[in-house]
Design a protein around this motif. Structure first.
Motif, PDB file in Angstrom:
ATOM      1  N   ASN A  56      36.974  38.013  45.852  1.00 26.59           N
ATOM      2  CA  ASN A  56      37.896  37.234  45.032  1.00 26.59           C
ATOM      3  C   ASN A  56      37.491  37.139  43.564  1.00 26.59           C
ATOM      4  OD1 ASN A  56      35.817  35.390  44.999  1.00 26.59           O
ATOM      5  ND2 ASN A  56      36.906  33.767  46.074  1.00 26.59           N
ATOM      6  N   HIS A  82      44.634  36.741  37.224  1.00 28.93           N
ATOM      7  CA  HIS A  82      44.450  35.506  37.995  1.00 28.93           C
ATOM      8  C   HIS A  82      45.779  34.772  38.128  1.00 28.93           C
ATOM      9  CE1 HIS A  82      40.285  35.061  39.110  1.00 28.93           C
ATOM     10  NE2 HIS A  82      39.867  35.388  37.901  1.00 28.93           N
ATOM     11  N   TYR A  83      46.546  34.745  37.037  1.00 30.58           N
ATOM     12  CA  TYR A  83      47.847  34.077  37.082  1.00 30.58           C
ATOM     13  C   TYR A  83      48.775  34.776  38.083  1.00 30.58           C
ATOM     14  CZ  TYR A  83      52.467  32.439  35.706  1.00 30.58           C
ATOM     15  OH  TYR A  83      53.731  31.920  35.734  1.00 30.58           O
ATOM     16  N   ASN A 137      47.784  34.092  41.759  1.00 31.33           N
ATOM     17  CA  ASN A 137      48.047  32.735  42.227  1.00 31.33           C
ATOM     18  C   ASN A 137      49.535  32.395  42.262  1.00 31.33           C
ATOM     19  OD1 ASN A 137      45.361  31.740  42.677  1.00 31.33           O
ATOM     20  ND2 ASN A 137      45.057  31.768  40.478  1.00 31.33           N
ATOM     21  N   ALA A 138      50.297  32.949  41.324  1.00 30.31           N
ATOM     22  CA  ALA A 138      51.714  32.569  41.216  1.00 30.31           C
ATOM     23  C   ALA A 138      52.659  33.508  41.952  1.00 30.31           C
ATOM     24  CB  ALA A 138      52.111  32.487  39.742  1.00 30.31           C
TER      25      ALA A 138
END
Length: 386
Positions: A273, A287-288, A291-292
């Motif tokens: 991760n 990362h955005y 997660n989104a």
């Protein structure tokens, strides 16, 4: 009542791969109710004498056999009955083998790490097993294409005891440049790899990101950190083998060649991760997305807003760092989430669309088919058949 076909199934149920083969074969039988199975007796009844086991199978007079590469397998191969083998070491010439697309598995692992920005790569496998060498080749080919090199450790079980492997791996890990992406040929090797890393004081996944094969839940979920792994869809292999064996027995039609199965899936857990990306804006963007995108219908502009650079600059950096576009990365994450929900949940396609913030059924169908060539329903039905 119609007489059932007598099928001897000889697999090692202590291994995830073998259990999945068995599940696939029994799933075929649930649908068609063709087989009467011969299995290993429970271990608590005493260790099987392999020579005696082979003689018992012969005396049982099976119509067909699904077998691993057990001791005495040559005696079974000489029987004049349909037999399909799942080899441990190499393909058996003049027989029907069930074999994964190991090169593709290696390529998949490499692409996964390249997309995370890694520049240092390693491979842990076996010296004498063909499937391991094929996975190594696929991994190395992709890494070489992006200008990298692979530091390799191939375990020679004839020279080093299993319990001494951790100590040797500790010395190997000391030679690797961090952060390093390590692809291992099977989850079982990761037991020793994690122990070696902890002895070294290394951090997982910050120093070493680890990805295995087989998605053995007893290993992957119980270790600390949990281990990412490629599920190579061995249930599909068991189903196809049982289907082919049944047809062979009933019609006399021998399979035209080896049964090669594909469609592996990366199951990500804590051991992978981290992102090995120096460009902080690309790292923030990824990362955005991670997660989104699994639950929101995000756009490229949404990703850009999460950073402090313009769209043009961010697109250019994406191409430079991970050889992909922002939109392609969004699609990858969303498609993988759709696949996961179709395979591992009972949600309807409409419910899956809702989970991923699609406005309607038609949108998700068009989106998914454009990427995979199948509609969501076609993909789910294919998974159920296998």
């Amino acid at each position: 009542m119609k007489t059932k076909l007598k099928i001897a199934v000889l697999v090692d149920v202590s291994r995830a791969y073998d259990r999945d083969i068995l599940l696939g074969a029994t799933n075929f039988n649930k649908l068609h109710n063709k087989f009467l199975f011969f299995f290993y007796s429970p271990k608590y009844l005493g260790k099987e004498n392999q020579e005696m086991l082979v003689e018992r199978i012969k005396a049982w007079n099976p119509d067909g056999i699904l077998t691993r590469e057990i001791e005495g397998v040559q005696s079974l191969l000489c029987l004049n009955i349909p037999l399909i083998i799942f080899p441990h070491t190499k393909l058996y010439r003049d027989h029907i083998n069930v074999w994964g697309d190991n090169k593709e598995i290696g390529e998949m692992a490499a692409r996964h790490f390249v997309a995370k920005g890694y520049k240092n790569f390693a491979f842990l496998g076996f010296k004498d097993f063909q499937w391991s060498l094929e996975r190594q080749a696929g991994y190395t080919d992709v890494v070489t294409e992006v200008g990298g090199n692979v530091n390799t450790f191939n375990y020679d079980h004839s020279q080093l005891l299993w319990e001494h492997l951790s100590a040797r791996l500790k010395k190997w890990l000391e030679t690797l440049v961090k952060p390093c992406a390590i692809f291992t040929a099977t989850d079982e090797l990761n037991i020793h790899l994690l122990e070696a890393a902890k002895e070294l004081g290394a951090k997982i996944p910050d120093d070493f990101s680890i990805l295995g094969v087989d998605n053995d839940l007893m290993i992957c979920e119980m270790t600390s950190p949990t281990l990412s792994s490629i599920d190579q869809n061995a249930q599909n292999a068991g189903f196809l083998a049982a289907e082919s064996l049944c047809k062979w027995i009933e019609s006399g039609e021998r399979p035209s060649g080896d049964i090669i199965f594909t469609n592996g899936t990366i199951i990500t857990r804590n051991s992978t991760n981290a992102l090995a990306i120096d460009d902080d804006q690309v790292r923030i963007a990824l990362h955005y997305i991670a997660n989104a995108a699994p639950s929101e219908d995000i756009s490229v502009e949404d990703v850009v807003k999460a950073t402090t650079v313009s769209r043009r600059i961010l697109e250019k950096r994406f191409q430079q760092v991970i050889k992909s576009s922002i939109l392609e990365e969004i699609k990858k994450v969303r498609i993988e989430r759709i696949k996961f929900l179709l395979e591992h949940s009972d949600l309807s396609v409409q419910q899956v669309a809702y989970e991923l913030d699609f406005r309607n059924f038609e949108n998700i169908t068009r989106y998914f088919k454009q990427f995979t060539g199948l509609t969501p329903l076609e993909y789910r039905n294919k998974c159920k058949l296998t």
